[in-house]
Design a protein around this motif. Structure first.
Motif, PDB file in Angstrom:
ATOM      1  N   GLN A 113       0.833  -1.203   0.000  1.00  0.00           N
ATOM      2  CA  GLN A 113       0.000   0.000   0.000  1.00  0.00           C
ATOM      3  C   GLN A 113       0.870   1.256   0.000  1.00  0.00           C
ATOM      4  O   GLN A 113       0.556   2.228  -0.695  1.00  0.00           O
ATOM      5  CB  GLN A 113      -0.938  -0.011   1.213  1.00  0.00           C
ATOM      6  CG  GLN A 113      -2.069   0.967   1.107  1.00  0.00           C
ATOM      7  CD  GLN A 113      -2.986   0.695  -0.086  1.00  0.00           C
ATOM      8  OE1 GLN A 113      -3.109  -0.425  -0.581  1.00  0.00           O
ATOM      9  NE2 GLN A 113      -3.625   1.733  -0.569  1.00  0.00           N
ATOM     10  N   GLU A 114       1.978   1.237   0.753  1.00  0.00           N
ATOM     11  CA  GLU A 114       2.919   2.366   0.734  1.00  0.00           C
ATOM     12  C   GLU A 114       3.468   2.591  -0.671  1.00  0.00           C
ATOM     13  O   GLU A 114       3.607   3.732  -1.110  1.00  0.00           O
ATOM     14  CB  GLU A 114       4.074   2.117   1.701  1.00  0.00           C
ATOM     15  CG  GLU A 114       3.691   2.183   3.159  1.00  0.00           C
ATOM     16  CD  GLU A 114       4.796   1.665   4.084  1.00  0.00           C
ATOM     17  OE1 GLU A 114       5.918   1.347   3.616  1.00  0.00           O
ATOM     18  OE2 GLU A 114       4.528   1.568   5.301  1.00  0.00           O
ATOM     19  N   ALA A 115       3.777   1.491  -1.378  1.00  0.00           N
ATOM     20  CA  ALA A 115       4.292   1.603  -2.753  1.00  0.00           C
ATOM     21  C   ALA A 115       3.242   2.205  -3.678  1.00  0.00           C
ATOM     22  O   ALA A 115       3.565   3.010  -4.557  1.00  0.00           O
ATOM     23  CB  ALA A 115       4.746   0.234  -3.268  1.00  0.00           C
ATOM     24  N   ILE A 116       1.985   1.831  -3.495  1.00  0.00           N
ATOM     25  CA  ILE A 116       0.894   2.383  -4.307  1.00  0.00           C
ATOM     26  C   ILE A 116       0.792   3.889  -4.076  1.00  0.00           C
ATOM     27  O   ILE A 116       0.714   4.677  -5.031  1.00  0.00           O
ATOM     28  CB  ILE A 116      -0.445   1.689  -3.974  1.00  0.00           C
ATOM     29  CG1 ILE A 116      -0.439   0.245  -4.437  1.00  0.00           C
ATOM     30  CG2 ILE A 116      -1.625   2.453  -4.580  1.00  0.00           C
ATOM     31  CD1 ILE A 116      -1.592  -0.586  -3.908  1.00  0.00           C
ATOM     32  N   ILE A 117       0.788   4.291  -2.819  1.00  0.00           N
ATOM     33  CA  ILE A 117       0.665   5.714  -2.481  1.00  0.00           C
ATOM     34  C   ILE A 117       1.845   6.498  -3.025  1.00  0.00           C
ATOM     35  O   ILE A 117       1.671   7.582  -3.599  1.00  0.00           O
ATOM     36  CB  ILE A 117       0.510   5.886  -0.954  1.00  0.00           C
ATOM     37  CG1 ILE A 117      -0.842   5.317  -0.507  1.00  0.00           C
ATOM     38  CG2 ILE A 117       0.674   7.345  -0.539  1.00  0.00           C
ATOM     39  CD1 ILE A 117      -0.989   5.143   0.991  1.00  0.00           C
ATOM     40  N   ARG A 162       4.052  10.319  -7.019  1.00  0.00           N
ATOM     41  CA  ARG A 162       4.993  10.616  -8.112  1.00  0.00           C
ATOM     42  C   ARG A 162       4.244  10.998  -9.376  1.00  0.00           C
ATOM     43  O   ARG A 162       4.654  11.912 -10.096  1.00  0.00           O
ATOM     44  CB  ARG A 162       5.901   9.416  -8.372  1.00  0.00           C
ATOM     45  CG  ARG A 162       6.957   9.222  -7.341  1.00  0.00           C
ATOM     46  CD  ARG A 162       7.839   8.051  -7.691  1.00  0.00           C
ATOM     47  NE  ARG A 162       8.815   7.821  -6.651  1.00  0.00           N
ATOM     48  CZ  ARG A 162       9.355   6.659  -6.381  1.00  0.00           C
ATOM     49  NH1 ARG A 162       9.027   5.597  -7.098  1.00  0.00           N
ATOM     50  NH2 ARG A 162      10.223   6.533  -5.410  1.00  0.00           N
ATOM     51  N   THR A 163       3.149  10.283  -9.655  1.00  0.00           N
ATOM     52  CA  THR A 163       2.346  10.590 -10.837  1.00  0.00           C
ATOM     53  C   THR A 163       1.757  11.991 -10.727  1.00  0.00           C
ATOM     54  O   THR A 163       1.818  12.771 -11.679  1.00  0.00           O
ATOM     55  CB  THR A 163       1.225   9.541 -11.011  1.00  0.00           C
ATOM     56  OG1 THR A 163       1.829   8.252 -11.161  1.00  0.00           O
ATOM     57  CG2 THR A 163       0.363   9.846 -12.218  1.00  0.00           C
ATOM     58  N   ARG A 164       1.199  12.319  -9.556  1.00  0.00           N
ATOM     59  CA  ARG A 164       0.639  13.660  -9.351  1.00  0.00           C
ATOM     60  C   ARG A 164       1.720  14.731  -9.450  1.00  0.00           C
ATOM     61  O   ARG A 164       1.490  15.786 -10.037  1.00  0.00           O
ATOM     62  CB  ARG A 164      -0.066  13.740  -7.999  1.00  0.00           C
ATOM     63  CG  ARG A 164      -1.457  13.154  -8.013  1.00  0.00           C
ATOM     64  CD  ARG A 164      -2.240  13.567  -6.773  1.00  0.00           C
ATOM     65  NE  ARG A 164      -1.655  13.062  -5.547  1.00  0.00           N
ATOM     66  CZ  ARG A 164      -1.910  11.885  -5.010  1.00  0.00           C
ATOM     67  NH1 ARG A 164      -2.762  11.064  -5.593  1.00  0.00           N
ATOM     68  NH2 ARG A 164      -1.338  11.510  -3.874  1.00  0.00           N
ATOM     69  N   ALA A 165       2.889  14.466  -8.911  1.00  0.00           N
ATOM     70  CA  ALA A 165       3.993  15.439  -8.986  1.00  0.00           C
ATOM     71  C   ALA A 165       4.400  15.660 -10.432  1.00  0.00           C
ATOM     72  O   ALA A 165       4.680  16.787 -10.849  1.00  0.00           O
ATOM     73  CB  ALA A 165       5.173  14.965  -8.153  1.00  0.00           C
ATOM     74  N   GLY A 166       4.400  14.585 -11.216  1.00  0.00           N
ATOM     75  CA  GLY A 166       4.726  14.707 -12.643  1.00  0.00           C
ATOM     76  C   GLY A 166       3.680  15.486 -13.394  1.00  0.00           C
ATOM     77  O   GLY A 166       3.985  16.264 -14.300  1.00  0.00           O
ATOM     78  N   GLU A 167       2.405  15.321 -13.033  1.00  0.00           N
ATOM     79  CA  GLU A 167       1.317  16.065 -13.669  1.00  0.00           C
ATOM     80  C   GLU A 167       1.367  17.547 -13.290  1.00  0.00           C
ATOM     81  O   GLU A 167       1.087  18.417 -14.097  1.00  0.00           O
ATOM     82  CB  GLU A 167      -0.037  15.469 -13.276  1.00  0.00           C
ATOM     83  CG  GLU A 167      -0.290  14.098 -13.855  1.00  0.00           C
ATOM     84  CD  GLU A 167      -1.534  13.425 -13.273  1.00  0.00           C
ATOM     85  OE1 GLU A 167      -2.185  14.007 -12.378  1.00  0.00           O
ATOM     86  OE2 GLU A 167      -1.839  12.303 -13.704  1.00  0.00           O
TER      87      GLU A 167
END
Length: 176
Positions: free
Chosen positions: A159-163, A168-173
């Motif tokens: 779950q930590e890896a998912i979060i 990271r995806t949001r930071a990239g967006e």
């Protein structure tokens, strides 16, 4: 094989629910059953393989008895079986979540060493009993009971890896 698969699956679900409760999901309505199902699927396949490995160790290491035999079996389990089990866990969880094989392998790569650092002492301690006093036909049941805590740990690590991946995806967006 069916008994060990069923035992590990039920106890795996308990471990995942324990971690979800720890994460703040206080009612069954809040529990992510898809997450539990992924862990149960992995444990129901992995447990019979582990049990077969233990039987193999018993046959091949029959001449090593006493405390030395227990230590050798524990080390065989942790050095030969734990690493592929951990990699398999993270890869299957990622894949069952709909991630690509590459993303799932990256999760396994990122999560392996920190998880193995917890896995090794945890399971070495548990398996001192597994291979010394627990009769072979009850080993998977005993290990699965120890596994309630372990399943909570690896469920939490996943779950930590998912979060982290979502962040990271949001930071990239945000940076585009």
């Amino acid at each position: 094989a069916m008994r060990s698969a069923a035992t590990a699956a039920v106890i795996g679900a308990c471990g995942d629910w324990l971690m979800q409760w720890h994460e703040g999901k206080q009612t069954m309505v809040q529990v992510h059953l898809d997450r539990t199902s992924r862990l149960v699927a992995f444990r129901s396949v992995q447990a019979p393989l582990v049990e077969a490995g233990w039987r193999f160790f018993d046959r091949r290491l029959v001449h090593i008895t006493g405390a030395g035999g227990v230590v050798v079996r524990v080390l065989c389990d942790q050095c030969l079986m734990a690493p592929p089990s951990l990699v398999g866990f993270f890869v299957t969880q990622g894949t069952l979540e709909g991630k690509s094989l590459q993303a799932s392998l990256e999760r396994a790569s990122t999560c392996f060493w920190p998880t193995y650092a917890v896995c090794f002492p945890f399971w070495c301690t548990c398996h001192l009993l597994t291979f010394s006093v627990v009769p072979p036909k009850w080993r998977m049941a005993y290990a699965s009971c120890c596994g309630v805590m372990w399943n909570a740990i690896i469920s939490g690590r996943n779950q930590e890896a998912i979060i982290l991946a979502e962040e990271r995806t949001r930071a990239g967006e945000d940076s585009s």
